[in-house]
Scaffold this motif. Structure first.
Motif, PDB file in Angstrom:
ATOM      1  N   PRO A  38       0.821  -1.226   0.000  1.00  0.00           N
ATOM      2  CA  PRO A  38       0.000   0.000   0.000  1.00  0.00           C
ATOM      3  C   PRO A  38       0.855   1.276   0.000  1.00  0.00           C
ATOM      4  CG  PRO A  38      -0.918  -1.596   1.512  1.00  0.00           C
ATOM      5  CD  PRO A  38       0.432  -2.129   1.081  1.00  0.00           C
ATOM      6  N   ARG A  39       1.948   1.265   0.739  1.00  0.00           N
ATOM      7  CA  ARG A  39       2.848   2.420   0.782  1.00  0.00           C
ATOM      8  C   ARG A  39       3.502   2.651  -0.586  1.00  0.00           C
ATOM      9  NH1 ARG A  39       7.955   2.368   4.691  1.00  0.00           N
ATOM     10  NH2 ARG A  39       9.301   2.713   2.921  1.00  0.00           N
ATOM     11  N   SER A  42       0.974   4.097  -3.048  1.00  0.00           N
ATOM     12  CA  SER A  42       0.753   5.506  -2.761  1.00  0.00           C
ATOM     13  C   SER A  42       1.906   6.358  -3.292  1.00  0.00           C
ATOM     14  CB  SER A  42       0.599   5.698  -1.247  1.00  0.00           C
ATOM     15  OG  SER A  42       0.455   7.051  -0.930  1.00  0.00           O
ATOM     16  N   GLU A  45       1.661   6.542  -7.048  1.00  0.00           N
ATOM     17  CA  GLU A  45       0.559   7.417  -7.450  1.00  0.00           C
ATOM     18  C   GLU A  45       0.972   8.881  -7.326  1.00  0.00           C
ATOM     19  OE1 GLU A  45      -4.126   8.353  -6.478  1.00  0.00           O
ATOM     20  OE2 GLU A  45      -3.191   6.583  -5.599  1.00  0.00           O
ATOM     21  N   GLN A  50      -2.231   7.337 -11.392  1.00  0.00           N
ATOM     22  CA  GLN A  50      -2.683   5.956 -11.179  1.00  0.00           C
ATOM     23  C   GLN A  50      -2.209   5.030 -12.291  1.00  0.00           C
ATOM     24  OE1 GLN A  50      -6.913   6.214 -10.429  1.00  0.00           O
ATOM     25  NE2 GLN A  50      -6.520   6.319  -8.246  1.00  0.00           N
TER      26      GLN A  50
END
Length: 65
Positions: A38-39, A42, A45, A50
């Motif tokens: 998840p990090r 992020s 992004e 995206q």
């Protein structure tokens, strides 16, 4: 996105349909890095938009057995 230590121990193997595949040296390293996905997403992004939708880690099989 991942930091110098992780970058020195991994190799980006491929990128296709939003999935970045990263080669790692062993299963325990793969499992440890999986918790940071998840990090990493992020971070990507923030840099690229995206573009990177998932990160997969695969164990690099050594030619030496």
């Amino acid at each position: 996105v991942c930091g110098k230590e992780v970058a020195s121990r991994t190799t980006a193997a491929s990128f296709s349909d939003g999935t970045l595949t990263v080669e790692v040296s062993d299963v325990s390293w793969r499992n440890q890095l999986q918790s940071f996905v998840p990090r990493y997403l992020s971070g990507y992004e923030g840099l690229l938009g995206q573009v990177v939708k998932s990160v997969q880690f695969k164990v690099k099989h050594s030619a030496h057995k």
